[in-house]
Design a protein around this motif. Sequence first.
Motif, PDB file in Angstrom:
ATOM      1  N   THR A  19       0.872  -1.173   0.000  1.00 21.99           N
ATOM      2  CA  THR A  19       0.000   0.000   0.000  1.00 21.99           C
ATOM      3  C   THR A  19       0.904   1.216   0.000  1.00 21.99           C
ATOM      4  O   THR A  19       1.830   1.311   0.814  1.00 21.99           O
ATOM      5  CB  THR A  19      -0.902   0.033   1.240  1.00 21.99           C
ATOM      6  N   ARG A  47      -7.221   0.634  -6.378  1.00 25.71           N
ATOM      7  CA  ARG A  47      -7.623   1.488  -5.261  1.00 25.71           C
ATOM      8  C   ARG A  47      -8.848   0.874  -4.606  1.00 25.71           C
ATOM      9  O   ARG A  47      -9.674   0.258  -5.273  1.00 25.71           O
ATOM     10  CB  ARG A  47      -7.964   2.890  -5.744  1.00 25.71           C
ATOM     11  N   VAL A  48      -8.960   1.059  -3.308  1.00 24.30           N
ATOM     12  CA  VAL A  48     -10.138   0.626  -2.565  1.00 24.30           C
ATOM     13  C   VAL A  48     -10.977   1.871  -2.323  1.00 24.30           C
ATOM     14  O   VAL A  48     -10.488   2.835  -1.712  1.00 24.30           O
ATOM     15  CB  VAL A  48      -9.734  -0.041  -1.224  1.00 24.30           C
ATOM     16  N   GLY A  50     -12.972   4.745  -0.921  1.00 30.08           N
ATOM     17  CA  GLY A  50     -13.087   5.259   0.436  1.00 30.08           C
ATOM     18  C   GLY A  50     -11.808   5.145   1.257  1.00 30.08           C
ATOM     19  O   GLY A  50     -11.763   5.600   2.396  1.00 30.08           O
ATOM     20  N   GLU A  51     -10.761   4.521   0.713  1.00 35.12           N
ATOM     21  CA  GLU A  51      -9.495   4.390   1.427  1.00 35.12           C
ATOM     22  C   GLU A  51      -8.398   5.102   0.649  1.00 35.12           C
ATOM     23  O   GLU A  51      -8.411   5.160  -0.571  1.00 35.12           O
ATOM     24  CB  GLU A  51      -9.132   2.911   1.617  1.00 35.12           C
ATOM     25  N   GLU A  52      -7.441   5.628   1.376  1.00 35.50           N
ATOM     26  CA  GLU A  52      -6.326   6.347   0.772  1.00 35.50           C
ATOM     27  C   GLU A  52      -5.342   5.385   0.117  1.00 35.50           C
ATOM     28  O   GLU A  52      -5.197   4.248   0.538  1.00 35.50           O
ATOM     29  CB  GLU A  52      -5.584   7.164   1.843  1.00 35.50           C
ATOM     30  N   GLY A  53      -4.640   5.866  -0.883  1.00 34.47           N
ATOM     31  CA  GLY A  53      -3.530   5.141  -1.469  1.00 34.47           C
ATOM     32  C   GLY A  53      -3.887   4.156  -2.559  1.00 34.47           C
ATOM     33  O   GLY A  53      -5.044   3.968  -2.912  1.00 34.47           O
ATOM     34  N   ARG A  55      -2.826   0.131  -4.123  1.00 36.01           N
ATOM     35  CA  ARG A  55      -2.401  -1.177  -3.624  1.00 36.01           C
ATOM     36  C   ARG A  55      -1.911  -2.054  -4.758  1.00 36.01           C
ATOM     37  O   ARG A  55      -2.306  -1.879  -5.907  1.00 36.01           O
ATOM     38  CB  ARG A  55      -3.554  -1.861  -2.910  1.00 36.01           C
TER      39      ARG A  55
END
Length: 86
Positions: A19, A47-48, A50-53, A55
């Motif tokens: 990540t 990307r997920v 609602g989550e930063e970054g 993967r």
Amino acid sequence: MQIYEEHIAEPGLVVLDITAADEETARAVMDGLQQRWATSGVTPLWRVPGEEGVRARVYADIRRPGLPGDSGSLSRAPRVRVSASS
């Protein structure tokens, strides 16, 4: 993402979930790993919501050295099958 037994079936095989804040960082990490060990190479990023970054997942055989300038692909290690999973 599910980790299949074949990816960790013996000592020296690892699955690395990365990540990073941005795509450039994630790709740099994957490139560094493939220079050190036989890996699945620079894999697709995701990307997920609602989550930063970003993967990525890398499969590696730490018993086998990567080769400078090589893709580091696990295709050099025929006993390890790398498959996409989600």
